[in-house]
Design a protein around this motif. Structure first.
Motif, PDB file in Angstrom:
ATOM      1  N   ILE A 283       0.860  -1.190   0.000  1.00  0.00           N
ATOM      2  CA  ILE A 283       0.000   0.000   0.000  1.00  0.00           C
ATOM      3  C   ILE A 283       0.898   1.244   0.000  1.00  0.00           C
ATOM      4  O   ILE A 283       1.832   1.334   0.827  1.00  0.00           O
ATOM      5  N   ASP A 285       1.499   5.678  -0.316  1.00  0.00           N
ATOM      6  CA  ASP A 285       0.840   6.944   0.033  1.00  0.00           C
ATOM      7  C   ASP A 285       0.538   7.750  -1.237  1.00  0.00           C
ATOM      8  O   ASP A 285       0.947   7.367  -2.347  1.00  0.00           O
ATOM      9  N   ASP A 286      -0.150   8.883  -1.075  1.00  0.00           N
ATOM     10  CA  ASP A 286      -0.608   9.645  -2.241  1.00  0.00           C
ATOM     11  C   ASP A 286       0.542  10.222  -3.059  1.00  0.00           C
ATOM     12  O   ASP A 286       0.480  10.272  -4.292  1.00  0.00           O
ATOM     13  N   LYS A 289       1.905   7.519  -5.089  1.00  0.00           N
ATOM     14  CA  LYS A 289       0.904   7.175  -6.117  1.00  0.00           C
ATOM     15  C   LYS A 289       1.003   8.141  -7.311  1.00  0.00           C
ATOM     16  O   LYS A 289       1.074   7.718  -8.461  1.00  0.00           O
ATOM     17  N   ILE A 305       3.068   2.597   2.926  1.00  0.00           N
ATOM     18  CA  ILE A 305       2.408   2.776   4.233  1.00  0.00           C
ATOM     19  C   ILE A 305       1.861   1.458   4.786  1.00  0.00           C
ATOM     20  O   ILE A 305       1.354   1.404   5.891  1.00  0.00           O
ATOM     21  N   GLY A 306       1.978   0.410   4.033  1.00  0.00           N
ATOM     22  CA  GLY A 306       1.490  -0.869   4.575  1.00  0.00           C
ATOM     23  C   GLY A 306       1.730  -1.997   3.611  1.00  0.00           C
ATOM     24  O   GLY A 306       2.135  -1.807   2.456  1.00  0.00           O
ATOM     25  N   ASP A 321      -3.467   1.852  -3.656  1.00  0.00           N
ATOM     26  CA  ASP A 321      -3.494   3.113  -2.906  1.00  0.00           C
ATOM     27  C   ASP A 321      -4.270   2.912  -1.599  1.00  0.00           C
ATOM     28  O   ASP A 321      -4.710   1.791  -1.302  1.00  0.00           O
ATOM     29  N   LYS A 322      -4.443   4.008  -0.847  1.00  0.00           N
ATOM     30  CA  LYS A 322      -5.075   3.912   0.477  1.00  0.00           C
ATOM     31  C   LYS A 322      -6.485   3.347   0.402  1.00  0.00           C
ATOM     32  O   LYS A 322      -6.975   2.743   1.335  1.00  0.00           O
ATOM     33  N   SER A 323      -7.152   3.583  -0.771  1.00  0.00           N
ATOM     34  CA  SER A 323      -8.527   3.085  -0.908  1.00  0.00           C
ATOM     35  C   SER A 323      -8.569   1.706  -1.542  1.00  0.00           C
ATOM     36  O   SER A 323      -9.627   1.255  -2.002  1.00  0.00           O
ATOM     37  N   ASN A 324      -7.422   1.067  -1.612  1.00  0.00           N
ATOM     38  CA  ASN A 324      -7.332  -0.305  -2.114  1.00  0.00           C
ATOM     39  C   ASN A 324      -7.566  -0.421  -3.623  1.00  0.00           C
ATOM     40  O   ASN A 324      -7.892  -1.493  -4.120  1.00  0.00           O
ATOM     41  N   GLN A 343       9.017   0.037   5.911  1.00  0.00           N
ATOM     42  CA  GLN A 343       8.065   0.979   5.294  1.00  0.00           C
ATOM     43  C   GLN A 343       8.191   2.365   5.916  1.00  0.00           C
ATOM     44  O   GLN A 343       8.410   2.495   7.123  1.00  0.00           O
TER      45      GLN A 343
END
Ligand code: GLU
Length: 375
Positions: A283, A285-286, A289, A305-306, A321-324, A343
């Motif tokens: 995952i 971060d923006d 991305k 971030i993950g 991304d954060k929203s999968n 990370q």
């Protein structure tokens, strides 16, 4: 008329409902016709590969079963009986026209493992060079869920780029792609050409699954996505049009044509997207991305971030991304547990933890492919 230019190789897929008659016995006329056409292709300098379903259906017929068995091992036994029968008929009619054919049975891991895929590709190549018609099917006698391709529309689409096919023809019990379900709406119209597989096209895939086959319209659309992004055209048409096979390859408007993409993926990118299963997710971060989508940068620990799922280093993973939302696929230089330790860190710190020989990128830009749309 459609203009396919000079074609060198084509691949044809025949579904179970076409290869068998209503009582599930073999459709000998169809096999005879196919082999006769393959002789014509040979004279025209066109190599052909056939993906033939029917192993399970024929096995059911041989064993006197009316319904597809639910029990996996019985289904596999049917496939083993039926596949042998299938090849008996193909060989019989191939000999009638002085042709040679050979059987290739594959599962998904034959594509996923790049070394095995290379062996498969070399075998297919040797067959073409020696005028042997490859007849492919899933290795159903051994296939279990985890290693299955699952349907022969997809299998044909995975093989098409490996043989540099110019055209894939999926013969089935459906005339082509309709704008709505033709079994329900009598004003449904067939689409002649599809140049981009967008959401509108996906919405047109009503439930269309036949009794004995495995795929419906959705597997055909997925197949179209796989082949057109590898630079190969694809036609879906009804097997009652098979007598017009030569007209089809000569460009007559029969069935639905899915036009190949001009900007197709490289073979490595294509392999990563369609032939591999991701083992986990990274995952980002923006900031990472935006940089990834605009400039296809390497993924550094700082932007992560993950991580999810347990995977080993060198695994294929999704980058989300954060929203999968899945943004890309890539080969990770680090395992999931190593990534969770590093990370968010600066690369210099990572080198101090794993040593100067270690890689500063978690995924190098050369080992990732950005997914341009939802896959
Ligand atoms: N491999 C299966 C068979 O030969 C058919 C799969 C399909 O229908 O797509 O019976």
């Amino acid at each position: 008329m459609r203009d396919f230019g000079k074609m060198k190789r084509i691949i044809i897929k025949i579904g179970s409902s076409s290869i068998t008659t209503s009582d599930l016995s073999i459709n000998k006329n169809l096999i005879d016709f196919l082999m006769k056409s393959f002789l014509d292709f040979k004279k025209m300098g066109i190599g052909v590969a056939l993906v033939s379903s029917g192993a399970i259906a024929l096995g059911m017929h041989e064993l006197g079963l009316k319904r597809k068995p639910k029990e996996m091992s019985l289904k596999q036994a049917c496939a083993s009986v039926g596949q042998a029968k299938l090849m008996e008929y193909y060989n019989f009619f191939a000999e009638k026209y002085n042709l040679k054919c050979g059987q290739i049975l594959v599962n998904h891991d034959d594509f996923e493992d790049r070394k095995r895929m290379l062996y498969l590709s070399n075998t297919l190549d040797a067959m073409f060079k020696n005028d042997i018609i490859p007849i492919l099917n899933e290795n159903d006698a051994l296939a279990v869920e985890e290693i299955k391709v699952g349907d022969n529309d997809t299998l044909a689409a995975l093989v098409a780029p490996m043989i540099d096919a110019d055209l894939l023809i999926l013969f089935s019990d459906i005339d082509g792609l309709y704008d709505k379900n033709p079994k329900i709406y009598n004003d449904a119209k067939m689409i002649e050409e599809v140049s981009s597989i967008n959401d509108d096209i996906k919405k047109m895939c009503g439930a269309n699954t036949s009794i004995v086959g495995t795929g419906g319209m959705i597997t055909k659309i997925n197949a179209a996505k796989i082949v057109t992004t590898a630079g190969c055209n694809m036609i879906i048409c009804n097997s009652n049009m098979i007598e017009r096979l030569i007209d089809i390859i000569n460009g007559e408007n029969i069935g639905t044509l899915f036009i190949k993409n001009e900007n197709s993926f490289t073979s490595r990118e294509h392999w990563m997207i369609y032939k591999t299963h991701s083992k986990g997710k990274i995952i980002i971060d923006d900031g990472c991305k935006n940089a990834l989508l605009n400039n296809k940068i390497s993924i550094l620990p700082k932007g992560i971030i993950g991580v999810s799922n347990v995977f080993l280093k060198n695994s294929i993973v999704d980058i989300v991304d954060k929203s999968n939302n899945i943004l890309a696929k890539g080969i990770s230089n680090y395992s999931s547990s190593e990534i969770s330790k590093i990370q968010g860190m600066e690369s210099s710190l990572v080198l101090s933890i794993f040593g100067p020989e270690s890689k500063k990128e978690v995924i190098h830009a050369n080992n990732l492919v950005i997914l341009k749309e939802e896959f």
